[in-house]
Design a protein around this motif. Structure first.
Motif, PDB file in Angstrom:
ATOM      1  N   ASN A  60       0.870  -1.301   0.076  1.00  0.00           N
ATOM      2  CA  ASN A  60       0.032  -0.039   0.151  1.00  0.00           C
ATOM      3  C   ASN A  60       0.833   1.376  -0.059  1.00  0.00           C
ATOM      4  OD1 ASN A  60      -2.222  -1.680  -0.011  1.00  0.00           O
ATOM      5  ND2 ASN A  60      -2.331  -1.764   2.441  1.00  0.00           N
ATOM      6  N   GLY A  61       2.031   1.009  -0.717  1.00  0.00           N
ATOM      7  CA  GLY A  61       2.761   2.346  -0.750  1.00  0.00           C
ATOM      8  C   GLY A  61       3.498   2.747   0.605  1.00  0.00           C
TER       9      GLY A  61
ATOM     10  N   MET B 168      13.595   3.228   3.314  1.00  0.00           N
ATOM     11  CA  MET B 168      13.227   4.450   2.673  1.00  0.00           C
ATOM     12  C   MET B 168      12.955   5.525   3.692  1.00  0.00           C
ATOM     13  SD  MET B 168      11.986   6.248   0.132  1.00  0.00           S
ATOM     14  CE  MET B 168      11.699   4.885  -1.154  1.00  0.00           C
ATOM     15  N   ILE B 169      12.413   5.380   4.972  1.00  0.00           N
ATOM     16  CA  ILE B 169      12.108   6.328   6.145  1.00  0.00           C
ATOM     17  C   ILE B 169      13.490   6.885   6.473  1.00  0.00           C
ATOM     18  CG2 ILE B 169      11.453   6.702   8.477  1.00  0.00           C
ATOM     19  CD1 ILE B 169       9.542   4.418   7.804  1.00  0.00           C
ATOM     20  N   ILE B 170      14.487   6.164   6.515  1.00  0.00           N
ATOM     21  CA  ILE B 170      15.883   6.656   7.078  1.00  0.00           C
ATOM     22  C   ILE B 170      16.408   7.549   5.918  1.00  0.00           C
ATOM     23  CG2 ILE B 170      18.295   6.000   7.353  1.00  0.00           C
ATOM     24  CD1 ILE B 170      17.371   3.307   8.768  1.00  0.00           C
ATOM     25  N   TYR B 171      16.182   7.189   4.824  1.00  0.00           N
ATOM     26  CA  TYR B 171      16.526   8.308   3.579  1.00  0.00           C
ATOM     27  C   TYR B 171      15.874   9.680   3.486  1.00  0.00           C
ATOM     28  CZ  TYR B 171      16.540   9.866  -1.282  1.00  0.00           C
ATOM     29  OH  TYR B 171      16.854  10.898  -2.377  1.00  0.00           O
TER      30      TYR B 171
ATOM     31  N   ASP C  24       6.688  10.482   2.008  1.00  0.00           N
ATOM     32  CA  ASP C  24       5.726   9.633   1.498  1.00  0.00           C
ATOM     33  C   ASP C  24       4.313   9.970   1.716  1.00  0.00           C
ATOM     34  OD1 ASP C  24       4.884   7.428   3.824  1.00  0.00           O
ATOM     35  OD2 ASP C  24       6.920   8.270   4.102  1.00  0.00           O
ATOM     36  N   TYR C  25       3.242   9.703   0.910  1.00  0.00           N
ATOM     37  CA  TYR C  25       1.930   9.784   0.966  1.00  0.00           C
ATOM     38  C   TYR C  25       1.245   8.921   1.922  1.00  0.00           C
ATOM     39  CZ  TYR C  25       0.728   5.831  -1.962  1.00  0.00           C
ATOM     40  OH  TYR C  25       0.585   4.623  -2.454  1.00  0.00           O
TER      41      TYR C  25
ATOM     42  N   ASP D 243       0.468   6.149   7.641  1.00  0.00           N
ATOM     43  CA  ASP D 243       0.359   4.886   8.668  1.00  0.00           C
ATOM     44  C   ASP D 243       1.725   4.957   9.453  1.00  0.00           C
ATOM     45  OD1 ASP D 243      -2.128   4.672   7.911  1.00  0.00           O
ATOM     46  OD2 ASP D 243      -1.490   2.674   6.645  1.00  0.00           O
ATOM     47  N   ASP D 244       1.731   4.646  10.842  1.00  0.00           N
ATOM     48  CA  ASP D 244       2.822   4.435  11.732  1.00  0.00           C
ATOM     49  C   ASP D 244       3.489   3.247  11.068  1.00  0.00           C
ATOM     50  OD1 ASP D 244       2.207   6.846  13.218  1.00  0.00           O
ATOM     51  OD2 ASP D 244       1.148   5.528  14.563  1.00  0.00           O
ATOM     52  N   ILE D 245       4.982   3.256  11.015  1.00  0.00           N
ATOM     53  CA  ILE D 245       5.599   2.191  10.621  1.00  0.00           C
ATOM     54  C   ILE D 245       5.765   1.029  12.047  1.00  0.00           C
ATOM     55  CG2 ILE D 245       7.780   1.218   9.862  1.00  0.00           C
ATOM     56  CD1 ILE D 245       6.055   2.797   7.723  1.00  0.00           C
TER      57      ILE D 245
END
Length: 240
Positions: free
Chosen positions: A138-139, A145-148, A158-159, A162-164
């Motif tokens: 779901n994208g 990616m979060i660290i980047y 990112d769109y 939601d909490d990772i």
């Protein structure tokens, strides 16, 4: 060629290695979040109904490959702290893999070499999908990616918002709702069973007798109608 030994290796990987590797990954979150004053940490192992909850561990009934870490908040919030939290499972798995590889290179663990080689393989498997920046279900961004995003933009861009890492309180609320649904479903099943018990199915012989009686009554009715018809016709002939 896929043989018995490969099947055994697959079973070991699915039911022993993968769950342990995943638990190490989730424990990596915990080890770092404790440094930043994490509130209400929890490691949930498995899914479905709860077997028991001890300290920060929540053990569930169904397949233990599905595990996750959750917490409500941290005291020392900063980009650096969040970067370290999301990097924690990657670093933990890398440390475990390098430690095992070092032991093997120095002559240890030789009797179970195949097992530990497979273990290291799956550790790096999780490292790969955690570290390489990408969008997943779901994208939703993975840890890499979060660290980047945090390093480049100073926040998530990112769109999918939601909490990772989910909230422990939210996890508990969702669990209570899920258990209520399961309990309601069980009550409905028991109610249906009770209704079926109150209406016993007729025996085959009884059903056969009922059908026979129906045919008998129908035949008698048709015979009486035919007899009445013949009498009327006879009366008409006598009248003429």
């Amino acid at each position: 060629m896929f043989g018995i030994s490969d099947l055994i290796a697959l079973v070991i990987s699915a039911f022993i290695i993968l769950p342990v590797v995943l638990f190490i990954r989730e424990f990596g979150y915990l080890s770092v979040t404790l440094l930043f004053g994490v509130k209400n940490p929890r490691i949930t192992v498995g899914s479905g109904p709860r077997i028991f909850k001890f300290w920060i561990f929540d053990i569930r009934k169904y397949y233990h490959l599905y595990s996750w870490f959750s917490f409500d908040d941290i005291k020392r919030k900063s980009n650096f702290s969040y970067i370290m939290i999301y990097a924690a499972p990657i670093l933990t798995n890398i440390i475990v893999a390098l430690a095992l590889n070092t032991l093997i290179a120095n002559g240890f663990l030789q009797d179970q070499l195949r097992f530990w080689d497979r273990f290291i393989f799956y550790v790096f498997f999780y490292v790969l999908f955690d570290a390489v920046p990408m969008l997943v279900t779901n994208g939703k961004p993975n840890n890499g990616m979060i660290i980047y995003e945090l390093i480049r933009y100073g926040k998530r861009v990112d769109y999918n918002k939601d909490d990772i890492i989910p909230s422990t309180t939210q996890v508990d609320e969702e669990y209570e709702e899920e258990m209520k649904k399961i309990e309601k479903m069980h009550e409905e099943i028991e109610h249906l069973k009770a209704d079926n018990d109150e209406e016993p199915t007729p025996e085959p012989q009884v059903v056969g007798n009922e059908i026979h009686e129906d045919f008998k009554e129908t035949a008698e009715t048709e015979a009486k109608e035919e007899l009445a018809k013949e009498q009327k016709e006879n009366e008409k002939k006598e009248g003429t």
